[in-house]
Design an enzyme around this catalytic site. Sequence first.
Site, PDB file in Angstrom:
ATOM      1  N   GLU A   1       0.816  -1.292  -0.064  1.00 50.06           N
ATOM      2  CA  GLU A   1      -0.139  -0.107  -0.022  1.00 50.06           C
ATOM      3  C   GLU A   1       0.863   1.214   0.036  1.00 50.06           C
ATOM      4  O   GLU A   1       1.942   1.249   0.643  1.00 50.06           O
ATOM      5  CB  GLU A   1      -0.978   0.073   1.194  1.00 50.06           C
ATOM      6  CG  GLU A   1      -1.948   1.009   1.221  1.00 50.06           C
ATOM      7  CD  GLU A   1      -2.737   1.058   2.614  1.00 50.06           C
ATOM      8  OE1 GLU A   1      -3.859   1.583   2.596  1.00 50.06           O
ATOM      9  OE2 GLU A   1      -2.369   0.522   3.673  1.00 50.06           O
TER      10      GLU A   1
ATOM     11  N   LYS B   1     -10.165   0.354  -1.971  1.00 50.51           N
ATOM     12  CA  LYS B   1     -10.168  -0.181  -0.491  1.00 50.51           C
ATOM     13  C   LYS B   1     -11.437   0.300   0.392  1.00 50.51           C
ATOM     14  O   LYS B   1     -11.908   1.303   0.267  1.00 50.51           O
ATOM     15  CB  LYS B   1      -8.829   0.660   0.176  1.00 50.51           C
ATOM     16  CG  LYS B   1      -9.161   0.125   1.650  1.00 50.51           C
ATOM     17  CD  LYS B   1      -7.439   1.038   2.380  1.00 50.51           C
ATOM     18  CE  LYS B   1      -7.465   0.470   3.687  1.00 50.51           C
ATOM     19  NZ  LYS B   1      -6.267   1.363   4.426  1.00 50.51           N
TER      20      LYS B   1
ATOM     21  N   CYS C   1      -4.638  -3.802   3.447  1.00 48.52           N
ATOM     22  CA  CYS C   1      -4.456  -3.550   4.778  1.00 48.52           C
ATOM     23  C   CYS C   1      -5.715  -3.611   5.928  1.00 48.52           C
ATOM     24  O   CYS C   1      -6.001  -4.789   6.147  1.00 48.52           O
ATOM     25  CB  CYS C   1      -4.114  -1.989   4.770  1.00 48.52           C
ATOM     26  SG  CYS C   1      -3.219  -1.642   6.341  1.00 48.52           S
TER      27      CYS C   1
END
Length: 273
Positions: free
Chosen positions: A47, A118, A160
């Site tokens: 990321e 995301k 993440c």
Amino acid sequence: MSDSRSTSKVAALQMVSTIHLSENLLRAESLVAESAASGATLAVLPENFALFGSKKIFELAAEEAKTGALQSFLAGLSVKYGITLVGGTIPLPAEDGRVYATSFVYGADGACLGRYRKIHLFDADVGDAQGSYRESDSYAPGDQLVVVESALGRIGLAVCYDLRFPEMFRGMLDLSMDIIVLPSAFTRNTGWAHWLPLLRARAIENQCLVVAANQGGIHDSKRQTSGGSVIVDSWGRVLAEAGLGEACVIASYDQTEQTALRRRMPVAQHRRV
């Protein structure tokens, strides 16, 4: 004995990205080149690989929307090194003035196989030097699960903080996911406590290979990430793992072995809720 034709090498690429875009891109290419030279046919960048910890994400997002320079960079690496590449995340403008943390996947021919925004945003207090994280101040959440077809199988994309939401991965398993990729920038405190247990859990419960590429070092006076980029097989075994610092983590993925495990223990078929 597994069929060698079913076995591929995969790579999790760990970086310590900074606010210096050109330097980050040079380091990213170096790691992609190293993974390809080691025989990997899939590589995953972390990321924020191109720019970490800077309000310049809004400028970068606006520029990317105009030129697509980072997307072209990633597609070019895929072709140059003949590899399927998961391009960490790059910022792209959202409709409300924020940006989307967007992960692109490119095939070895440079074709874009898919794009994921995301979904889960990290708004938390973790007791480190940064103290408070409010991703939602700058980032807008995506709203779609994404599984893409690749030469290695069907790749489920997550980023993440998504790791903490197992129902998301169950949804991707319903879309016939074979491999989980997870570009990340886990904080030092949360990563050292939870990163590997959560990754092993996602691998075991979904019977999937997991390729998790993390940031791994000190980025500025307040931001430290946890490293530990890792490849975990569908039985939950750690195949290869990094410590801190830049790293190219390589392991073999045996698709036939994973398929056989799913047949012996058909967990997905046994679900009742």
